[in-house]
Scaffold this active site. Structure first.
Site, mmCIF file in Angstrom:
data_model
loop_
_atom_site.group_PDB
_atom_site.id
_atom_site.type_symbol
_atom_site.label_atom_id
_atom_site.label_comp_id
_atom_site.label_asym_id
_atom_site.label_seq_id
_atom_site.Cartn_x
_atom_site.Cartn_y
_atom_site.Cartn_z
ATOM 1 N N HIS A 1 -18.010 2.960 20.992
ATOM 2 C CA HIS A 1 -18.262 2.569 19.574
ATOM 3 C C HIS A 1 -17.987 1.266 19.649
ATOM 4 C CE1 HIS A 1 -17.051 5.391 15.734
ATOM 5 N NE2 HIS A 1 -18.089 5.646 16.208
ATOM 6 N N HIS B 1 -28.841 7.370 22.147
ATOM 7 C CA HIS B 1 -27.313 7.974 22.067
ATOM 8 C C HIS B 1 -26.922 9.788 22.161
ATOM 9 C CE1 HIS B 1 -23.421 7.150 20.376
ATOM 10 N NE2 HIS B 1 -23.027 8.133 19.894
#
Ligand SMILES: Nc1ncnc2c1ncn2[C@@H]1O[C@H](COP(=O)(O)OP(=O)(O)O)[C@@H](O)[C@H]1O
Ligand SMILES: [Mg+2]
Lengths: 727, 82, 234, 82
Positions: free
Chosen positions: A85, A39
């Site tokens: 998200h 990430h």
């Protein structure tokens, strides 16, 4: 603690020891775990992303910052970027989506820009649980955007079983700033004060980046669930006002939001990009609950926090501004000359690391030329038989999840606040009026099904689609942002699929001469070994020449000629209709990219110089559904009398429903037909006269097929609860 | 079957941020109250038929588990009223 | 003439409201929620937004701010004209300056849409707005269901306090055109010098934004203030 | 001063419709539960300092009157926890 506890491999651990010349302590290992995670480090995607074109005449700052920035007018910069998200929204849809909106807004604010718009791109499965997720996510987007006062002006939704356990929640935000208020994370100098602004730190979302967003979903994911982050748009609003006031008063040396991996990534990235070090006293960080360890403080993903870098002489004023808004601001340390992240707790050193180890030295996958070249290769795919044309087909497509009206979603979003929204979510792009600074056009798209069989074609198609959408309103593209969502990069197939998608985006953007100024990658969207379709959400920002009067998207006037402007292909691969009518998804058509630029330019110039009565890019559901959407805007007193040149019923289906790139539907005065045809054909576009606009609430095709306005609208406006047809 | 009243009290887990509670606390303080914490939960009163109070409590508990409380963020408890 | 735009932490339509007033040629001043004095104003607007995040009950937390006590004094002592928009309406009911209360929309969702309204009562504070006039304006709220205790509705209409109602595009009143479950389709209420509505006139200032009926409503109000309705300091 | 926990329970007056409660009841029925009524109120847990439990209750009561409940549509009760 072991390397695997923070999501690192044994080899990565070895490398850390080699860099440090010693074994890391637990806190240090945790910092590596966070920053070397997929990430934060983009270890599997960075080399692919570096192949995207980044340069353009309007680019102020490209990828690398918190958001890309382009220049809209002499006095106005536009910052914009998409973020995902996905995983948090599956775990807790309302808060996952809400914090997704909050997070990307703070990225924009970190560039010194005031957010003026949000767009949300959502993907869900088709079962009942997915509809519940949709419900929660939409609530969450609204909860944050509505309350903080930023309009959600456009977006995109798609459905497929492929997203059942991996829904996608990508949010794009746009902000504006005066060029003199430019801000970034790369301008800190040694000896300045680090001020942590906003929410007190709790145990929220610890390991969100390293574990939750950087591995696949499986049985274990349940136990890894960190404390759910809760968004507080109220504090978010105050935080925004404090930050922007400090920016406007010129009080800040540098600025960074706290996102994934919290203080760890904020402090390391800020130090590294500014070329300074940082000394942080973790016991000074205000806590929401007692007893957080330094490790937890560094990795917490508590929302609504910003890191400000302030010179000594401005400190008092910054603290006063924060106090006036009743937002907590705390001195937590200083920048140094060392190039190190140096952490203390109650006076004792607890970690000491070079920031370049954390930020630059993460092992990254490289991409060689043959691999990159291979990504453009067309896969061998078959397309099945095309069904014969029948009138019910349009009703089925109109009522399908992928083509259905999105009104039940966007009416839950405040899309008018800030009073700039001339075109909002009831159109296929947003047009915002910025007064003396002109207009901004914003389009978002990226059908996952287009990339299901051929990632390259899907990536290129999505780029062309948003650019064609801007062209239809005469807007000049300034830049695009790409949200890449894919599966597990450790698997050859998933990695290649993502690569092909990015290659498609790169080639189309290069061909159209539009830079990619930023983006986001979300990997491991994979559950029990099943990857999602690689899905590229593309957002484009454009300069609109006359935002107070954009070209209408209805049927124009009674008697107008209705034209299909196209680029030759009638391949219906990966169209909504192919899925709905046959249950298959074959490869999306490839197009010759060399002519893309000239075709887009021809459209833009035509619209600017000689605007048609109405014009709309060909959207999901092809020509048929594009006509339905135009008709919906004109209302039941209008109708259509059309005929297709094809006698063959399969050809009719393809013509009526294909979604091949670079096509538009226009309404023009009949007597302009020859002139328009001449003009557009000169640029390599083809014109097909479909018929004319009539009165009376019916659409008639070839004298045999007919649909009433009421029937079509009833299907198209069906609420999402009614999904049994696709379960 | 007799009817029972049951109350399901749903509260945020201790570690979860409660923005509404914090804002309310701030205003209470401004109003001159001295208060050290506000947490806002839901009080859900159910009317349901069951053979016994115990059964009513069990059913209410299942409702809480399956719908009324969000296990990711909340805890709940059940009370059957006399 | 100075019109105060009263803001609280979380107000977010204040900028649009100031812009609208400025477009109308009026001097707008932003009044912070900590102010204790409003007597120099010609009128005040409480704009929309999410004061205090709409937490607890929308409008409840803002209603307890110091400026609201000052506003109450100015209304009671000087008949200060006050206009509440959306969250401003919620704040005014919570503060007891208007009757009733605004509850969560009956369907449970936030709703943003265009909506036609009908003027149900005239008021000296809005010269030029006639009963039956139609106005098209955006709504954007999650808690707009107007409620007033049983038995009080009739009095509200009789007293001319039932000011605006949600209708269809032709101005017809029926349940289908009620976007939030308000009693009697009520969209706006007035009492003395205080009026409030859920829709957003400041978002309907120009045709290109969808309608300029907000311009019509706000300029009527400003005319009313200029005509010094029960009010000496303009 | 010792700290007390007090709970203010705020409920809609009986005469007032509770659309959220009704919607929840509808979903519960859909899920197969037999339920005859759902009313959703607020459960507000306060932490406050006071000399005695009684004083804590009085203060909480004032908070409820002045802010936590809206008398037009709600009733409240206060309970001080041990
Ligand atoms: N998630 C969303 N949020 C806000 N607006 C949306 C969303 N999804 C779709 N929309 C709006 O609905 C419009 C129509 O979408 P769609 O039915 O996919 O048609 P088109 O093919 O023309 O894009 C979009 O262009 C967008 O403006
Ligand atoms: Mg779309």
């Amino acid at each position: 603690m072991h390397a695997s506890d923070v999501g690192l491999t044994e080899a990565e651990y070895q490398r850390i020891e080699a860099l440090m010349g010693r074994a890391p302590n637990d806190l240090e290992l945790g910092l590596f775990g966070a920053l070397w995670s997929e990430h934060c480090s983009y270890k599997n995607s960075k080399a692919l992303l570096s192949r995207l074109p980044h340069e353009g005449p309007h680019v102020v700052s490209g990828p690398g910052g918190n958001a890309g920035v382009v220049r809209l007018s002499q006095d106005l910069d536009v910052a914009f970027k998409v973020e995902s998200h996905n995983h948090p929204s599956y775990v807790e849809p309302v808060q996952g989506a809400a914090t997704g909106v909050g997070g990307i807004l703070r990225d924009i604010i970190a560039m010194g820009a005031r957010p003026i718009a949000v767009a949300d791109a959502l993907r869900f499965g088709t079962d009942r649980h997915s509809m519940a997720l949709l419900h929660g996510v939409v609530k969450g987007v609204g909860l944050y955007g509505n309350a903080i006062g930023v309009p959600t002006v456009t977006g995109d939704i798609g459905f497929s079983d492929t997203y059942r356990a991996n829904p996608l929640v990508n949010v794009l935000a746009v902000g504006i700033r005066r060029p003199e208020h430019a801000m970034g994370a790369n301008t800190a100098k040694p000896g300045q004060v680090l001020v942590l602004l906003g929410q007190r730190t709790g145990r929220d979302g610890i390991h969100g980046a390293s574990l939750l967003a950087s591995r696949d979903f499986d049985e274990q994911s349940h136990e890894l669930r960190p404390t759910v982050q809760v968004g507080d748009p109220f504090l978010g609003k105050l935080l925004m006002e404090v930050t922007l006031k400090c920016v406007e008063e010129g009080l800040l040396a540098a600025l960074q939001d706290l996102g994934a991996a919290g203080l760890t990534s904020a402090s390391a990235e800020l130090s590294e990009s500014s070329g300074v070090g940082a000394e942080i006293h973790l016991d000074r960080v205000p806590l929401r609950e007692a007893g957080l360890t330094p490790y937890e403080i560094m990795l917490s993903e508590t929302q609504e926090r910003m890191l400000l870098v302030v010179s000594e002489e401005n400190l008092e004023r910054v603290l006063a501004v924060a106090q006036d808004f009743e937002v907590l601001a705390t001195e937590i340390g200083r920048t140094t000359e060392s190039g190190e992240l140096h952490l203390f707790y109650e006076g004792a050193e607890c970690a000491r690391l070079r920031t370049d180890w954390l930020v630059d030295q993460a092992p990254r996958r490289s991409v060689d030329e043959p691999f990159w070249e291979g990504l453009a290769q067309a896969p061998k795919t078959e397309s099945g038989e095309v069904p014969k044309f029948r009138s019910e087909a349009l009703l089925e497509v109109a009522g399908s999840l992928d083509a259905r009206s999105r009104a039940s979603v966007y009416r839950q979003y405040d899309y008018m606040i800030q009073t700039r929204t001339v075109y909002g979510p009831d159109r296929d792009l947003a047009v915002l009026d910025l007064g003396e600074d002109g207009g901004l056009a914003l389009a978002v798209d990226g059908p996952g099904r287009w990339a299901a069989e051929d990632g390259y074609a899907g990536g290129a198609g999505a780029v062309l689609r948003v650019l064609a959408t801007l062209a239809a309103t005469g807007a000049e593209p300034l830049g695009i942002t790409d949200g890449v969502n894919a599966g597990n990069p450790d698997k050859t197939d998933s990695y290649r699929a993502m690569g092909a998608l990015i290659r498609g985006v790169a080639d189309a953007a290069r061909a159209a001469e539009v830079p990619v100024t930023g983006g986001n990658v979300s990997l491991h969207n994979e559950t029990d070994g099943e990857s999602i379709w690689p899905t590229g959400v593309i957002g484009a920002a454009g300069r609109h020449p006359h935002p107070k009067s954009p070209v209408p998207q209805n049927l124009g006037k009674v008697g107008d000629a209705i034209l299909l402007i196209h680029s030759g292909s009638r391949d219906w691969g990966a169209s909504v209709a192919e899925r709905v009518l046959t249950g298959r998804v074959s490869a999306y058509p490839r197009t010759d990219l060399e002519n893309a630029k000239s075709r887009l330019k021809a459209m833009t110039e035509w619209v600017r110089e000689n605007p048609p009565h109405a014009l709309r890019v060909l959207g999901d559901g092809g020509l048929g559904m594009t006509l339905v959407r135009m008709w919906a805007e004109s209302g039941p007193s209008f109708g259509l009398q059309l005929s297709l040149p094809e006698k063959d019923l399969q050809e009719k289906t393809r013509l009526f429903f294909n979604e091949a790139p670079l096509q538009w539907v226009a309404a023009i005065p009949m007597d302009k037909l020859a002139e328009v045809t001449r003009r557009l054909e000169a640029s390599g576009l083809a014109i097909l006269l479909l018929g004319e606009v009539t009165e009376g609430g019916m659409m008639v095709l070839d004298g045999r097929y007919q649909w009433s306005y009421a029937d079509l609208m009833a299907r198209w406006r069906k609420p999402y609860e009614e999904v049994h047809d696709e379960l | 079957m007799p009817a029972f009243h049951a109350v399901v009290t749903v509260e945020l887990k201790e570690s979860i941020l409660d923005p509404a509670g914090e804002a309310t606390q701030g205003v209470l303080k401004h109003m001159g109250f001295s208060v050290d914490g506000v947490r806002i939960g839901r009080h859900i009163r159910l009317t349901l038929e069951a053979e016994t109070a115990e059964e009513a409590g069990q059913v209410a508990g299942r409702m809480a588990e399956e719908l009324l409380a969000n296990p990711v963020m909340e805890t709940f408890r059940v009370e059957v009223l006399a | 003439m100075q019109i105060g735009v009263v803001t609280f932490p979380g107000s977010n339509c204040d900028v649009d409201t100031v812009k609208a007033l400025t477009d109308l040629g009026v001097q707008a001043v932003v009044i912070d929620y900590r102010n204790h004095r409003l007597d120099y104003l010609s009128a005040a607007i409480i704009p929309g937004g999410f004061s205090y995040g709409d937490y607890l009950r929308s409008g409840a937390l803002a209603a307890r701010a110091p400026v609201m006590a000052a506003l109450r004094d100015a209304v009671e002592e000087q008949k200060l004209p006050v206009l509440g928009i959306c969250n401003g309406f919620q704040i005014l009911t919570e503060a007891g300056l208007l009757p009733g209360v605004l509850r969560p929309n009956r369907h449970g969702e936030f709703r943003c849409d265009w909506q036609t309204l009908r003027v149900a009562a005239e008021s000296p504070y809005f010269p030029g707005l006639r009963v039956g006039d139609r106005l098209r304006m955006p709504i954007a709220h999650g808690e707009g269901a107007y409620y007033t205790p049983p038995g009080s509705l009739q009095a509200l209409f009789q007293a001319g306090q039932a000011w605006l109602q949600y209708t269809d595009d032709q101005g017809q009143l029926h349940a289908l055109t009620n976007p939030n479950g308000s009693v009697a389709n009520l969209a706006g209420i007035q009492q003395g010098s205080v009026a409030a509505l859920m829709p957003h006139p400041e978002r309907a200032m120009h045709r290109y934004l969808g309608s300029d009926d907000g311009h019509k409503l706000l300029s009527a109000w400003i005319d009313g203030i200029r005509q010094e309705v029960g009010h000496a300091r303009v």
